[in-house]
Design a protein around this motif. Structure first.
Motif, PDB file in Angstrom:
ATOM      1  N   ALA A 148      64.786 -81.208  62.471  1.00 24.70           N
ATOM      2  CA  ALA A 148      63.701 -80.222  62.516  1.00 24.70           C
ATOM      3  C   ALA A 148      63.852 -79.311  63.726  1.00 24.70           C
ATOM      4  O   ALA A 148      63.628 -78.093  63.630  1.00 24.70           O
ATOM      5  CB  ALA A 148      62.342 -80.923  62.532  1.00 24.70           C
ATOM      6  N   SER A 149      64.268 -79.860  64.868  1.00 22.81           N
ATOM      7  CA  SER A 149      64.489 -79.043  66.071  1.00 22.81           C
ATOM      8  C   SER A 149      65.632 -78.058  65.874  1.00 22.81           C
ATOM      9  O   SER A 149      65.539 -76.895  66.278  1.00 22.81           O
ATOM     10  CB  SER A 149      64.777 -79.930  67.280  1.00 22.81           C
ATOM     11  OG  SER A 149      63.638 -80.661  67.633  1.00 22.81           O
ATOM     12  N   ILE A 150      66.711 -78.498  65.266  1.00 22.03           N
ATOM     13  CA  ILE A 150      67.845 -77.600  64.992  1.00 22.03           C
ATOM     14  C   ILE A 150      67.411 -76.468  64.078  1.00 22.03           C
ATOM     15  O   ILE A 150      67.710 -75.296  64.327  1.00 22.03           O
ATOM     16  CB  ILE A 150      69.028 -78.386  64.380  1.00 22.03           C
ATOM     17  CG1 ILE A 150      69.638 -79.307  65.431  1.00 22.03           C
ATOM     18  CG2 ILE A 150      70.080 -77.429  63.817  1.00 22.03           C
ATOM     19  CD1 ILE A 150      70.617 -80.321  64.869  1.00 22.03           C
ATOM     20  N   VAL A 151      66.698 -76.815  63.015  1.00 19.45           N
ATOM     21  CA  VAL A 151      66.236 -75.800  62.062  1.00 19.45           C
ATOM     22  C   VAL A 151      65.337 -74.782  62.762  1.00 19.45           C
ATOM     23  O   VAL A 151      65.449 -73.580  62.527  1.00 19.45           O
ATOM     24  CB  VAL A 151      65.511 -76.466  60.867  1.00 19.45           C
ATOM     25  CG1 VAL A 151      64.787 -75.443  60.022  1.00 19.45           C
ATOM     26  CG2 VAL A 151      66.501 -77.260  60.032  1.00 19.45           C
ATOM     27  N   ARG A 152      64.460 -75.248  63.639  1.00 20.98           N
ATOM     28  CA  ARG A 152      63.514 -74.375  64.331  1.00 20.98           C
ATOM     29  C   ARG A 152      64.182 -73.544  65.425  1.00 20.98           C
ATOM     30  O   ARG A 152      63.938 -72.351  65.539  1.00 20.98           O
ATOM     31  CB  ARG A 152      62.380 -75.230  64.930  1.00 20.98           C
ATOM     32  CG  ARG A 152      61.234 -74.412  65.512  1.00 20.98           C
ATOM     33  CD  ARG A 152      60.103 -75.285  66.047  1.00 20.98           C
ATOM     34  NE  ARG A 152      60.530 -76.103  67.182  1.00 20.98           N
ATOM     35  CZ  ARG A 152      60.818 -77.407  67.135  1.00 20.98           C
ATOM     36  NH1 ARG A 152      60.708 -78.069  66.013  1.00 20.98           N
ATOM     37  NH2 ARG A 152      61.192 -78.065  68.210  1.00 20.98           N
ATOM     38  N   LEU A 153      65.068 -74.166  66.221  1.00 17.41           N
ATOM     39  CA  LEU A 153      65.634 -73.496  67.389  1.00 17.41           C
ATOM     40  C   LEU A 153      66.957 -72.781  67.131  1.00 17.41           C
ATOM     41  O   LEU A 153      67.315 -71.859  67.855  1.00 17.41           O
ATOM     42  CB  LEU A 153      65.822 -74.512  68.522  1.00 17.41           C
ATOM     43  CG  LEU A 153      64.537 -75.184  69.005  1.00 17.41           C
ATOM     44  CD1 LEU A 153      64.860 -76.297  69.988  1.00 17.41           C
ATOM     45  CD2 LEU A 153      63.589 -74.154  69.610  1.00 17.41           C
ATOM     46  N   ALA A 154      67.703 -73.213  66.114  1.00 14.21           N
ATOM     47  CA  ALA A 154      69.014 -72.619  65.819  1.00 14.21           C
ATOM     48  C   ALA A 154      69.219 -72.509  64.309  1.00 14.21           C
ATOM     49  O   ALA A 154      70.143 -73.108  63.748  1.00 14.21           O
ATOM     50  CB  ALA A 154      70.117 -73.456  66.471  1.00 14.21           C
ATOM     51  N   PRO A 155      68.367 -71.745  63.636  1.00 11.37           N
ATOM     52  CA  PRO A 155      68.444 -71.683  62.173  1.00 11.37           C
ATOM     53  C   PRO A 155      69.768 -71.148  61.638  1.00 11.37           C
ATOM     54  O   PRO A 155      70.132 -71.446  60.498  1.00 11.37           O
ATOM     55  CB  PRO A 155      67.277 -70.763  61.792  1.00 11.37           C
ATOM     56  CG  PRO A 155      66.989 -69.976  63.026  1.00 11.37           C
ATOM     57  CD  PRO A 155      67.332 -70.885  64.170  1.00 11.37           C
ATOM     58  N   HIS A 156      70.509 -70.437  62.453  1.00 10.02           N
ATOM     59  CA  HIS A 156      71.817 -69.912  62.030  1.00 10.02           C
ATOM     60  C   HIS A 156      72.855 -71.023  61.835  1.00 10.02           C
ATOM     61  O   HIS A 156      73.906 -70.783  61.249  1.00 10.02           O
ATOM     62  CB  HIS A 156      72.323 -68.889  63.044  1.00 10.02           C
ATOM     63  CG  HIS A 156      72.498 -69.459  64.414  1.00 10.02           C
ATOM     64  ND1 HIS A 156      71.426 -69.682  65.264  1.00 10.02           N
ATOM     65  CD2 HIS A 156      73.594 -69.891  65.066  1.00 10.02           C
ATOM     66  CE1 HIS A 156      71.874 -70.213  66.383  1.00 10.02           C
ATOM     67  NE2 HIS A 156      73.185 -70.352  66.297  1.00 10.02           N
ATOM     68  N   LEU A 157      72.558 -72.237  62.300  1.00  9.99           N
ATOM     69  CA  LEU A 157      73.499 -73.349  62.175  1.00  9.99           C
ATOM     70  C   LEU A 157      73.385 -74.096  60.837  1.00  9.99           C
ATOM     71  O   LEU A 157      74.216 -74.950  60.549  1.00  9.99           O
ATOM     72  CB  LEU A 157      73.301 -74.349  63.320  1.00  9.99           C
ATOM     73  CG  LEU A 157      73.604 -73.827  64.725  1.00  9.99           C
ATOM     74  CD1 LEU A 157      73.314 -74.905  65.766  1.00  9.99           C
ATOM     75  CD2 LEU A 157      75.044 -73.340  64.822  1.00  9.99           C
ATOM     76  N   VAL A 158      72.360 -73.774  60.047  1.00 10.65           N
ATOM     77  CA  VAL A 158      72.141 -74.483  58.786  1.00 10.65           C
ATOM     78  C   VAL A 158      71.906 -73.486  57.658  1.00 10.65           C
ATOM     79  O   VAL A 158      71.739 -72.295  57.886  1.00 10.65           O
ATOM     80  CB  VAL A 158      70.954 -75.467  58.892  1.00 10.65           C
ATOM     81  CG1 VAL A 158      71.240 -76.556  59.922  1.00 10.65           C
ATOM     82  CG2 VAL A 158      69.667 -74.743  59.225  1.00 10.65           C
ATOM     83  N   SER A 159      71.869 -74.001  56.437  1.00 12.48           N
ATOM     84  CA  SER A 159      71.679 -73.137  55.267  1.00 12.48           C
ATOM     85  C   SER A 159      70.319 -72.447  55.293  1.00 12.48           C
ATOM     86  O   SER A 159      69.340 -73.007  55.798  1.00 12.48           O
ATOM     87  CB  SER A 159      71.814 -73.961  53.988  1.00 12.48           C
ATOM     88  OG  SER A 159      70.709 -74.838  53.845  1.00 12.48           O
ATOM     89  N   PRO A 160      70.255 -71.245  54.732  1.00 15.54           N
ATOM     90  CA  PRO A 160      68.965 -70.545  54.691  1.00 15.54           C
ATOM     91  C   PRO A 160      67.937 -71.267  53.823  1.00 15.54           C
ATOM     92  O   PRO A 160      66.739 -71.177  54.085  1.00 15.54           O
ATOM     93  CB  PRO A 160      69.304 -69.168  54.135  1.00 15.54           C
ATOM     94  CG  PRO A 160      70.604 -69.337  53.441  1.00 15.54           C
ATOM     95  CD  PRO A 160      71.331 -70.448  54.153  1.00 15.54           C
ATOM     96  N   TRP A 161      68.385 -72.012  52.800  1.00 19.49           N
ATOM     97  CA  TRP A 161      67.404 -72.740  51.994  1.00 19.49           C
ATOM     98  C   TRP A 161      66.816 -73.899  52.770  1.00 19.49           C
ATOM     99  O   TRP A 161      65.641 -74.210  52.608  1.00 19.49           O
ATOM    100  CB  TRP A 161      67.962 -73.167  50.644  1.00 19.49           C
ATOM    101  CG  TRP A 161      69.199 -74.013  50.665  1.00 19.49           C
ATOM    102  CD1 TRP A 161      69.273 -75.374  50.682  1.00 19.49           C
ATOM    103  CD2 TRP A 161      70.553 -73.544  50.640  1.00 19.49           C
ATOM    104  NE1 TRP A 161      70.581 -75.780  50.688  1.00 19.49           N
ATOM    105  CE2 TRP A 161      71.396 -74.670  50.658  1.00 19.49           C
ATOM    106  CE3 TRP A 161      71.130 -72.283  50.599  1.00 19.49           C
ATOM    107  CZ2 TRP A 161      72.788 -74.584  50.641  1.00 19.49           C
ATOM    108  CZ3 TRP A 161      72.514 -72.193  50.582  1.00 19.49           C
ATOM    109  CH2 TRP A 161      73.327 -73.335  50.603  1.00 19.49           C
TER     110      TRP A 161
END
Length: 181
Positions: A148-161
């Protein structure tokens, strides 16, 4: 190998036809049915996978456990079971919907568009994972709070969905997840 088909839908989710999966993802992808499944283990960790580098759309992108498309006439639960086995060599149990109306449209760096009505599910792993290397390049179990922290702080590291699903269902990656009935 038998050709796979996806179910095309209108803006209200009504089926309007089918198309070959191999041809549907392009720069002008029509809206179609899909699903996304987040898998947790007995310790409460969430599975993340890195899409194989040979995938046509979103190669090498880190995302949730797996996604897929129900075949014409196939329900989501059957499609989830089929794709979990095909993609991850995994059996899942306790599959439940978290966000039945999730929809997104995103374009990858090569110009391939995803345009999906994509209900989001949560499941529990019922076996060890043995990913198909044509589908998954890498995988790992993570603490949901870390993801959840990665998605919130570095969304470019994971899929847009994954980013969209976490935003639409904030409890998806928490112990207090809510399900729709």
């Amino acid at each position: 190998m038998r050709a796979e088909f996806v179910v095309l839908v209108d803006d209200d989710g009504n089926e309007i036809g089918t198309a070959p999966k191999a041809e549907v993802h392009s720069a002008e992808t029509p809206l179609h049915r899909a699903f996304s499944c987040h898998v947790f283990d007995g310790a409460g960790r969430v599975l993340v996978t890195r899409r194989a580098l040979t995938k046509r759309a979103w190669p090498g992108v880190w995302t949730n456990a797996f996604c897929g498309h129900p075949a014409p006439g196939e329900g989501d639960l059957d499609a989830i079971d089929r794709r979990a086995r095909q993609e991850l060599g995994l059996e899942v149990r306790d599959v439940r919907v978290v966000d039945p109306g999730f929809r997104y449209r995103a374009t990858d760096s090569a110009g391939i568009v995803e345009n999906e009505l994509c209900p989001v599910y949560r499941a529990t792993a019922a076996s060890d994972i043995e990913p198909d290397p044509r589908e998954v390049d890498q995988w790992r179990w993570m603490d949901p709070a870390d993801l959840a922290s990665i998605v919130r702080l570095a969304p470019h590291l994971v899929s847009p969905w994954l980013v969209g699903q976490a935003a639409a269902s904030p409890h998806l990656l928490s112990e207090r997840e809510r399900t729709h009935t």
